[in-house]
Motif scaffolding. Structure first.
Motif, PDB file in Angstrom:
ATOM      1  N   SER A 188      72.948  81.699  30.496  1.00 53.59           N
ATOM      2  CA  SER A 188      72.590  82.043  31.882  1.00 53.59           C
ATOM      3  C   SER A 188      71.079  81.991  32.073  1.00 53.59           C
ATOM      4  CB  SER A 188      73.120  83.431  32.256  1.00 53.59           C
ATOM      5  OG  SER A 188      72.397  84.406  31.567  1.00 53.59           O
ATOM      6  N   GLY A 189      70.663  82.106  33.353  1.00 50.97           N
ATOM      7  CA  GLY A 189      69.236  82.163  33.651  1.00 50.97           C
ATOM      8  C   GLY A 189      68.583  80.800  33.714  1.00 50.97           C
ATOM      9  N   ALA A 190      69.237  79.835  34.353  1.00 58.44           N
ATOM     10  CA  ALA A 190      68.698  78.469  34.437  1.00 58.44           C
ATOM     11  C   ALA A 190      67.459  78.409  35.324  1.00 58.44           C
ATOM     12  CB  ALA A 190      69.769  77.539  34.996  1.00 58.44           C
ATOM     13  N   GLU A 191      66.619  77.401  35.071  1.00 64.20           N
ATOM     14  CA  GLU A 191      65.456  77.149  35.939  1.00 64.20           C
ATOM     15  C   GLU A 191      65.836  76.103  36.986  1.00 64.20           C
ATOM     16  OE1 GLU A 191      62.081  75.902  33.635  1.00 64.20           O
ATOM     17  OE2 GLU A 191      62.611  77.247  32.016  1.00 64.20           O
ATOM     18  N   ILE A 192      65.099  76.089  38.115  1.00 62.13           N
ATOM     19  CA  ILE A 192      65.479  75.172  39.188  1.00 62.13           C
ATOM     20  C   ILE A 192      65.138  73.709  38.896  1.00 62.13           C
ATOM     21  CG2 ILE A 192      65.389  76.930  41.015  1.00 62.13           C
ATOM     22  CD1 ILE A 192      62.730  74.305  40.942  1.00 62.13           C
ATOM     23  N   GLY A 193      64.292  73.443  37.909  1.00 64.91           N
ATOM     24  CA  GLY A 193      63.866  72.067  37.644  1.00 64.91           C
ATOM     25  C   GLY A 193      64.979  71.158  37.162  1.00 64.91           C
ATOM     26  N   GLY A 194      65.973  71.725  36.506  1.00 64.67           N
ATOM     27  CA  GLY A 194      67.101  70.924  36.026  1.00 64.67           C
ATOM     28  C   GLY A 194      68.193  70.862  37.091  1.00 64.67           C
ATOM     29  N   GLU A 238      63.369  82.332  42.623  1.00 62.65           N
ATOM     30  CA  GLU A 238      64.061  81.039  42.524  1.00 62.65           C
ATOM     31  C   GLU A 238      63.979  80.282  43.851  1.00 62.65           C
ATOM     32  OE1 GLU A 238      68.303  79.951  40.706  1.00 62.65           O
ATOM     33  OE2 GLU A 238      67.737  82.009  40.402  1.00 62.65           O
ATOM     34  N   MET A 239      64.067  81.015  44.945  1.00 61.42           N
ATOM     35  CA  MET A 239      63.959  80.379  46.276  1.00 61.42           C
ATOM     36  C   MET A 239      62.559  79.774  46.444  1.00 61.42           C
ATOM     37  SD  MET A 239      65.627  83.351  48.674  1.00 61.42           S
ATOM     38  CE  MET A 239      66.119  82.357  50.065  1.00 61.42           C
ATOM     39  N   ILE A 240      61.571  80.549  46.014  1.00 64.45           N
ATOM     40  CA  ILE A 240      60.178  80.074  46.130  1.00 64.45           C
ATOM     41  C   ILE A 240      59.996  78.824  45.263  1.00 64.45           C
ATOM     42  CG2 ILE A 240      57.777  80.700  45.596  1.00 64.45           C
ATOM     43  CD1 ILE A 240      58.673  83.669  46.259  1.00 64.45           C
ATOM     44  N   ASP A 241      60.544  78.877  44.051  1.00 64.05           N
ATOM     45  CA  ASP A 241      60.405  77.742  43.123  1.00 64.05           C
ATOM     46  C   ASP A 241      61.036  76.480  43.708  1.00 64.05           C
ATOM     47  OD1 ASP A 241      59.214  79.514  41.374  1.00 64.05           O
ATOM     48  OD2 ASP A 241      60.966  79.752  40.082  1.00 64.05           O
ATOM     49  N   ILE A 242      62.211  76.599  44.301  1.00 58.44           N
ATOM     50  CA  ILE A 242      62.868  75.387  44.822  1.00 58.44           C
ATOM     51  C   ILE A 242      62.104  74.870  46.053  1.00 58.44           C
ATOM     52  CG2 ILE A 242      64.647  76.509  46.267  1.00 58.44           C
ATOM     53  CD1 ILE A 242      65.335  73.403  44.178  1.00 58.44           C
ATOM     54  N   CYS A 243      61.487  75.785  46.811  1.00 56.89           N
ATOM     55  CA  CYS A 243      60.666  75.320  47.938  1.00 56.89           C
ATOM     56  C   CYS A 243      59.502  74.490  47.405  1.00 56.89           C
ATOM     57  CB  CYS A 243      60.142  76.491  48.767  1.00 56.89           C
ATOM     58  SG  CYS A 243      61.416  77.211  49.815  1.00 56.89           S
ATOM     59  N   ASP A 244      58.816  75.008  46.374  1.00 59.30           N
ATOM     60  CA  ASP A 244      57.689  74.260  45.791  1.00 59.30           C
ATOM     61  C   ASP A 244      58.160  72.893  45.300  1.00 59.30           C
ATOM     62  OD1 ASP A 244      56.134  76.435  46.286  1.00 59.30           O
ATOM     63  OD2 ASP A 244      55.837  77.021  44.202  1.00 59.30           O
ATOM     64  N   PHE A 245      59.276  72.899  44.612  1.00 60.86           N
ATOM     65  CA  PHE A 245      59.840  71.648  44.067  1.00 60.86           C
ATOM     66  C   PHE A 245      60.114  70.661  45.209  1.00 60.86           C
ATOM     67  CE2 PHE A 245      63.481  69.058  42.790  1.00 60.86           C
ATOM     68  CZ  PHE A 245      63.144  68.655  41.506  1.00 60.86           C
ATOM     69  N   ALA A 246      60.713  71.168  46.285  1.00 56.29           N
ATOM     70  CA  ALA A 246      61.099  70.290  47.402  1.00 56.29           C
ATOM     71  C   ALA A 246      59.875  69.741  48.132  1.00 56.29           C
ATOM     72  CB  ALA A 246      62.012  71.050  48.364  1.00 56.29           C
ATOM     73  N   VAL A 247      58.809  70.546  48.203  1.00 58.20           N
ATOM     74  CA  VAL A 247      57.590  70.072  48.867  1.00 58.20           C
ATOM     75  C   VAL A 247      57.070  68.838  48.121  1.00 58.20           C
ATOM     76  CG1 VAL A 247      55.206  70.603  49.471  1.00 58.20           C
ATOM     77  CG2 VAL A 247      56.963  72.348  49.771  1.00 58.20           C
ATOM     78  N   GLY A 248      56.982  68.913  46.805  1.00 56.72           N
ATOM     79  CA  GLY A 248      56.536  67.763  46.014  1.00 56.72           C
ATOM     80  C   GLY A 248      57.463  66.571  46.213  1.00 56.72           C
ATOM     81  N   GLY A 259      79.822  69.343  40.610  1.00 58.81           N
ATOM     82  CA  GLY A 259      78.660  69.244  41.508  1.00 58.81           C
ATOM     83  C   GLY A 259      77.350  69.469  40.760  1.00 58.81           C
ATOM     84  N   ARG A 260      76.274  68.954  41.325  1.00 58.33           N
ATOM     85  CA  ARG A 260      74.933  69.248  40.799  1.00 58.33           C
ATOM     86  C   ARG A 260      74.021  69.550  41.976  1.00 58.33           C
ATOM     87  NH1 ARG A 260      77.616  68.958  37.006  1.00 58.33           N
ATOM     88  NH2 ARG A 260      77.187  68.145  34.912  1.00 58.33           N
ATOM     89  N   GLU A 261      73.246  70.626  41.817  1.00 59.73           N
ATOM     90  CA  GLU A 261      72.269  70.935  42.873  1.00 59.73           C
ATOM     91  C   GLU A 261      70.965  71.392  42.236  1.00 59.73           C
ATOM     92  OE1 GLU A 261      74.576  73.656  45.234  1.00 59.73           O
ATOM     93  OE2 GLU A 261      74.422  75.240  43.754  1.00 59.73           O
ATOM     94  N   ALA A 262      69.959  71.669  43.076  1.00 61.62           N
ATOM     95  CA  ALA A 262      68.607  72.082  42.654  1.00 61.62           C
ATOM     96  C   ALA A 262      67.805  70.889  42.136  1.00 61.62           C
ATOM     97  CB  ALA A 262      68.645  73.253  41.671  1.00 61.62           C
ATOM     98  N   GLY A 263      67.380  70.921  40.857  1.00 62.64           N
ATOM     99  CA  GLY A 263      66.353  69.990  40.402  1.00 62.64           C
ATOM    100  C   GLY A 263      66.827  68.611  39.984  1.00 62.64           C
TER     101      GLY A 263
END
Ligand code: NAD
Length: 512
Positions: free
Chosen positions: A458-464, A116-126, A475-479
């Motif tokens: 449970s088990g959300a993805e970081i894109g949302g 999940e950490m890796i995924d949010i890094c990829d998301f943030a780079v874009g 609050g809302r965080e991540a995607g």
């Protein structure tokens, strides 16, 4: 019930991992905060605690870093996060196992948290190339109106024990690309994972060619350190993840000084099982959502609302699954349910079950599983609790593997039961009836921040965007567009004409 006994010393394994990840021995002390493994109950290390003075010093450094970092172009800031993602990929196995040792998650869940950490890094780079503002039509001739997004300032991040690394990254990856330094106050129950993440981030910073000192700060400590962060006027945004009780303290303090708050608090998540549900899918989803992470996810399934026509087909099968689930050392292959974080968590579970029984509930499972780890390791059998109605402990979050079940007859009744608790994080419905599914995710359906169909809560993805309503804090965080909370929006109007027309037709002619 299958029981997997403790494989080996968690202490030795954790210390070896910390060394490999580059955490220096100087981080440890002979006294101070005790980092305990819930897997074996051993104390892994002691760590010096930061107090209010150290917290202020960290904010000093972050404030200086902000002055520099906000000038770095966003795509370049994205390059730092890209390198962080690379370092996390390289460290995934070690960091995942450290999460297992310190938070008690089974190995695949520990690794999943790092993914999940890796995924949010990829998301943030874009995202670092997409911090778009709007151009807005203006009513004045020869004018242009637009929105620009600017870095906000140092961001305080307070995290809970049950996601000891991912929650930091949801916030930090976005904050870094948005131009903000991060001051992290992790849970006092999981300081080692935070030390490891900081060492990994230092490696990314080095490869980047250096970042301003203070861009990522770590404050190891308890409530007092968190309170000092919340009180500091120089921190314009605090993202706090933890219990609703914590949010009730933190929220008003931030409001008092007009700081922004991202509150990610407790959940009391439910699933509705409708007459047309595919029971095989529902059963697997329910088992993972209710027993996974030993019931210690904010999105854990805690309430099951089952149509009376399928109750007798589903609940006995579920009771069988609860009876057979493999409990034990989370490092052992095949274990599905690891330990509770500590004795207080186990006591809380016992208390809730006793209260449910006093209300006439039938309890399947529950109780301590002896013989795994030492005296200070608390393993519990997940409990499936058939309730006569939704009342007592079912109305609140007990952070343990308890699933309460009630019956319903009409869809309206199911929605009413679903929405009549304080928390509003995650929810789901199992149905093949298109009308029920659509109504559940409509304005008249689930009142939660997350509403799913034919998967568990449970088990959300970081894109949302992740987060919930009501006592979950809003609050809302991540995607999605969660990044906007980490930036300051400015509306700019530019006059490129030769006159000065005023908006709304106002005239104000002076001799000039
Ligand atoms: P907790 O509330 O005990 O602690 C969370 C963090 O808040 C810790 O770092 C703690 O030191 C800090 N803290 C406590 N009081 C504070 C105060 N007055 N001021 C500043 N900081 C303070 O929670 P926990 O037991 O670590 O975690 C479990 C809880 O977290 C559950 O309720 C769970 O649902 C919730 N949670 C929510 C989310 C979400 O995204 N909604 C995610 C994970 C966990």
């Amino acid at each position: 019930m299958t029981v997997h006994t403790a494989a080996a010393s968690a202490r030795e394994e954790a210390l070896a991992i910390l060394k490999r990840l580059g955490v220096s021995d100087t981080a440890f002390a002979s006294t101070g905060l005790a980092a305990r493994s819930p897997v074996t109950g051993e104390i892994i290390a002691h760590i010096r605690e930061a107090g209010a003075a150290e917290t202020r010093a960290a904010v000093d450094r972050a404030e200086k870093a902000f002055a520099e970092w906000r000038r770095v172009p966003a795509p370049r800031r994205g390059e730092f996060v890209r390198l962080l993602g690379e370092e996390l990929r390289a460290a995934k196995e070690d960091l995942g196992l450290l999460v297992t040792l310190e938070a008690g998650k089974i190995v695949s869940e520990g690794l999943g948290e790092v993914q999940e950490m890796i995924d949010i890094c990829d998301f943030a780079v874009g995202l670092s190339r997409q911090l778009y503002g709007l151009t807005i039509a203006t009513e004045r001739p020869h004018h242009r109106m637009m929105e620009t997004w600017h870095p906000l300032g140092p961001v305080g991040v307070i995290t809970a024990f049950n996601f000891p690394v991912a929650v930091w990254s949801w916030n930090a990856a976005l904050a870094f690309i948005c131009g903000d330094p991060v001051i992290w106050k992790p849970s006092e129950k999981t300081p080692l994972a935070a030390l490891a993440v900081t060492a990994i981030t230092e490696r990314a910073a080095k490869r980047f060619g250096g970042v301003p000192e203070g861009l990522f700060e770590l404050i190891i400590g308890g409530r007092e350190a968190g309170e000092a962060l919340v009180a500091d006027e120089r921190v314009p945004l605090v993202s706090a993840t933890g219990s609703t009780a914590m949010g009730r303290k933190v929220g008003p303090k931030l409001a008092e000084r007009f700081a922004r708050a991202i509150l990610e608090l407790g959940g009391n998540n439910a699933a509705v099982v409708a007459p047309s549900a595919v029971l095989d899918i529902a059963l697997r989803a329910i088992a993972f959502a209710a027993m996974g992470t030993a019931g210690q996810r904010c999105t854990t399934l805690r309430r099951l609302i089952v149509h009376s026509s399928v109750y007798d087909k589903l609940v006995p099968r579920l009771a069988k699954v609860y009876g057979n689930v493999a409990i034990g050392d989370p490092r052992v292959k095949g274990t599905l349910v690891g330990p509770l974080i500590d004795k207080a968590a186990f006591d809380g579970m016992e208390k809730a079950l006793a209260e449910a029984k006093s209300l006439g509930a039938t309890v399947h499972g529950g109780g301590r599983v002896a013989g795994i780890g030492g005296e200070e390791a608390y393993y519990a059998r997940p409990a499936l609790v058939e309730m006569p109605g939704q009342s007592g402990p079912m109305l609140r979050e007990t952070f343990a593997p308890i699933l309460y079940v009630v019956k319903y007859d009409t869809f309206e009744e199911a929605i009413a039961l679903h929405n009549s608790v304080g928390a509003g994080l995650s929810s789901s419905i199992f149905t093949l009836d298109m009308r029920e599914a659509e109504r559940f995710v409509s304005a008249e359906g689930s009142d939660c921040g997350i509403a799913n169909v034919n998967i568990g809560p449970s088990g959300a993805e970081i894109g949302g965007a992740f987060g919930g309503e009501k006592e979950t804090g809003g609050g809302r965080e991540a995607g999605s567009d969660a990044w906007k909370a980490y930036m300051r929006r400015a509306t700019n109007t530019i006059n490129y004409g030769t006159a000065l027309p005023l908006a709304q037709g106002v005239t104000f002619d002076v001799d000039a």
